[in-house]
Every structure is written in structure tokens, then in C-alpha cells.
Design an enzyme around this catalytic site. Sequence first.
Site, PDB file in Angstrom:
ATOM      1  N   SER A 176       0.846  -1.189   0.000  1.00  0.00           N
ATOM      2  CA  SER A 176       0.000   0.000   0.000  1.00  0.00           C
ATOM      3  C   SER A 176       0.878   1.234   0.000  1.00  0.00           C
ATOM      4  O   SER A 176       2.078   1.165   0.299  1.00  0.00           O
ATOM      5  CB  SER A 176      -0.916   0.014   1.222  1.00  0.00           C
ATOM      6  OG  SER A 176      -0.201   0.399   2.382  1.00  0.00           O
ATOM      7  N   LYS A 177       0.266   2.368  -0.320  1.00  0.00           N
ATOM      8  CA  LYS A 177       1.049   3.594  -0.396  1.00  0.00           C
ATOM      9  C   LYS A 177       1.587   4.008   0.970  1.00  0.00           C
ATOM     10  O   LYS A 177       2.480   4.854   1.058  1.00  0.00           O
ATOM     11  CB  LYS A 177       0.219   4.730  -1.014  1.00  0.00           C
ATOM     12  CG  LYS A 177      -0.991   5.145  -0.228  1.00  0.00           C
ATOM     13  CD  LYS A 177      -1.614   6.428  -0.805  1.00  0.00           C
ATOM     14  CE  LYS A 177      -2.034   6.244  -2.243  1.00  0.00           C
ATOM     15  NZ  LYS A 177      -2.660   7.472  -2.790  1.00  0.00           N
TER      16      LYS A 177
END
Length: 503
Positions: free
Chosen positions: A272-273
Amino acid sequence: MANAAFPKFSTPLEQGRPHRVRFCPSPTGNPHVGLVRTALFNWAFARHHQGTLVFRIEDTDAARDSEESYEQLLDAMRWLGLDWDEGPEVGGPHGPYRQSQRMDIYRDVADKLLAGGYAYPCYCTTEELDARRDAARAAGRPSGYDGHCRDLTAEQKAAYEAEGRTSIVRFRMPDEAITFTDLVRGDITVQPENVPDYGIVRANGAPLYTLVNPVDDALMEITHVLRGEDLLSSTPRQIALYRALIELGVAKDIPVFGHLPYVMGEGNKKLSKRDPQASLNLYRERGFVREGLLNYLSLLGWSIAEDRDIFDIDEMVAAFDIEDVNANPARFDLKKCEHVNAEHIRRMDVKAFTEACGPWLKAPFAPWAPESFDAAVFAEIAPHAQTRITVLSEITANVDFLFLDEPVRDEASWAKAMKEGSDALLVTARAELLAADWNADALKAAVLAAGEQHGLKLGKAQAPVRVAVTGRTIGLPLFESLEILGRERTIARIDAALAQLAA
């Protein structure tokens, strides 16, 4: 791609239309490597087919979108060399290319969907929806929207409005299964009970992603939608919407879909970011070269050949086929990413490598004064550094001994190399080096001779010399480094080390 409930619509492939793909990120936070992988595959697909890449910004979430993130997205694409044919800074016949500037378009389409009976107002409150979902789960039924407002009479709508209720707009899904062919995953069929009616416009009139994304694809004549696997579940809903848009004259056809595999991070979890290793800025700051990073990211779900991992971007474009993408999740391996990057550093022209190192040879990265840097000296050491470093930022610590009055001493290296007897070895090495011709081969022979006098092989003999001169046990080829550093500075550093040992 159609089913019995609808007339069969042709696909862009059946029409022989030029390939048009899009990359449509939201400007929220720093760009991440999963996003870059999606951009890369779309770009390579467009270039392979001599098609068009549309760069579109999905910035309808005013609470999360920012102008800073928008600028970072453009800067990232430019740095990566992923040029676009339509979009910000380029323009094109289907603009504007920022969703925040297309609100009138979405309102018009939503009105057409309502007027045509493809959508309807839904007055259900959040509490009512939650209660009905809980009841459905308890009864073992699907917990999606139950169609409560699907067929309200005019009187029922008026009664809800008289209560002061607001309404969202829901799209009316067909009551039959939807089948489509995914370019990565093959034929997929979704039953109607798993795809309930869904919202397309909020109660305040703001359009949702579920409306704006397919509307933009339709109006921009996108032929292929290549996107992440996390959006696979929305595809049946969008196909139904496309059909409605075709019947309304808004769309020409239904695009072909290909859903790219998840990129997995540590612990086999979806990257995920928020994961530190996901940030594109991290790789830029560490000095990854764009060719190396793009090469590695292309391997996350695709390969040019079973026995080949290193290739340039032109080779990727020539070979890229979306149907060769593997549907299984791809794991992001930082070590392999570094290895691929190092190989691309080796492939660089020496002049290009020297120029690429520039940012790490001055403030704030370089610990030496600007006037202490000698470009000619760096040009001498650059070919040796190019064979040793993994990322460009490593150049600073590898060459600092050349531009500082005294080397940066690594205490662990000193403790490892300066053991009992090292002072005697350094005295002998000093004498041999003083008498030697000042070239790498002669300097190697001098240290070898010093080691033999103390019963040491070259590896053991050169360690104290390396630490005395460079401050570290690991670095660039020692004898080439000594040649470039010069006789006077080399001997002075050995003398300083001997003084320290004596103390």
C-alpha cells in the site's frame, strides 16, 4: 461481452479501432511503485501498438486531493520518461483532463440516466441500510443493496421528500449475469445477486468514482482499461453502465479490460502507499536510475523471457503483450530491485554515469566543501565506482576520501582491520609504497610484498592500508584509488594511522 438481457455491443477490437489506454491516478499523497507499474504497463501497451496514452487526473475528492500531489504525479511521469499523448500540459480533443473541471459533463450524464430509467433516486438512510444489511446477513442472504427504492411511485418519492429526506442516485443493475473476457484472467461471469444497484451521485450532487470513471472512458474513447486487480469487482457494474451509455448515445462501445496482479510487500501483504518501500520518492532519493526501476517494475507480473531479467525500455515495448501478464500476485523484492538497478548503472556510458552522480557530489549530500571537489579527479575514479555501486547515492561515501583532508573513519572497520601487528604491517607497506612506481599494478605489488614479509596474503595485508587511507574496509578498488589519491596523501594517511595506533 454482452448477455441475453441486452443487445450485443461490439468491442473496440472487433471494430479494429486504434488502441487508446488511460492512466488516471488520484492526486492523494506521494506516487507509489504500484501506481508506477500500472502507468508503465499502459504506456508500454500504447507504444507497442502505436496507440494513444491518455493521462487523466481523478481529482473529485476535494478532502483528499491536493495540488502538491498533482504536481508530484506530473513530475514523476516526466522523470520516468513515460510521456503521454493527451492530458495535462499536452491537451487533446477530449479535455479537460482533470475530473474537477468536468462536473457539468457528469451532471448531464446523470440526468440522462435518470430520465432514461437507467438510474433512480434512493432515499434510504444510512441507519436503514445498515439494519437491512444486518438482517440479510443473519438470514444468510447477500448483504448488498436490496432495491428498496428501485420502483418507488411518484407519491412515495413525494412523501420521502416531504419528510426532508435527501436522495442519492443509484444505477439500476440488470437482473441477469454479466460475462466479460479479461485480457489477464480470461472469461469471468458474475451473478446478479453479487452486483446490486450502486450509487453514482451523492446526496449533495457530487458524482462518485462509479460514474465519473466510466463516463470519462466513454467520452475519451478508451479501448482498453488496464488497471489493478483491486478494481476487478467494479467491472461488472461498469459494463452495465457502458451499455446504458451506448443506448443513450454517450458511448460508442465497451472497452476491453485487463486487471493487473497485486503487488505484495513484506509479510505477503498487498503493498500500500503507506508502506515505506512503496514510495517512488524513496527510490529517487536513493539514486535509482529510471531504466533500472522501470525494468524491475515491469517484472512484477510480466517477463520478457524466462531466462532474462535485464533489458531496456525499448526492448520491453517491442515485446510487451498484455496477455502475457501473469494473474498471480507479484512480490516486491527490494534486493532484486537493487540488483537490476546496479546492472543498469553498469550499462551506462561513463559520461552519463558521471553526470547522473552530480546531485550526490554536492550539498546537502557531500560532506566536503564545494571548493574541495575536483571534477577531473572524479572523472578518473568514476569508471571504478560504476562497477561497484548499487544506487547513485552510494557514490558519496565511496569517493569522499578523495575530497576530504582526512578520511571519514568507520569505527567498526578500524576495529576489524587494525588488529595486533597491523602497525608493523603498515610500516612495511609504507616503505614499499614509497619505493614503488605510482600506478595501480606497482602499488598492488608493493602491498603484496609487504604482506609476504609478515606472512599475510594480499587480502589480509591490504585491509589496514585500505582503512588507513579510505576509513572503511569496503570500497572502490584499492590500488586504483591509491593511484588517484597520490603518493603524498597516501603516505600522510598511513602516518596518521600509525600515530593513532601508537597512541
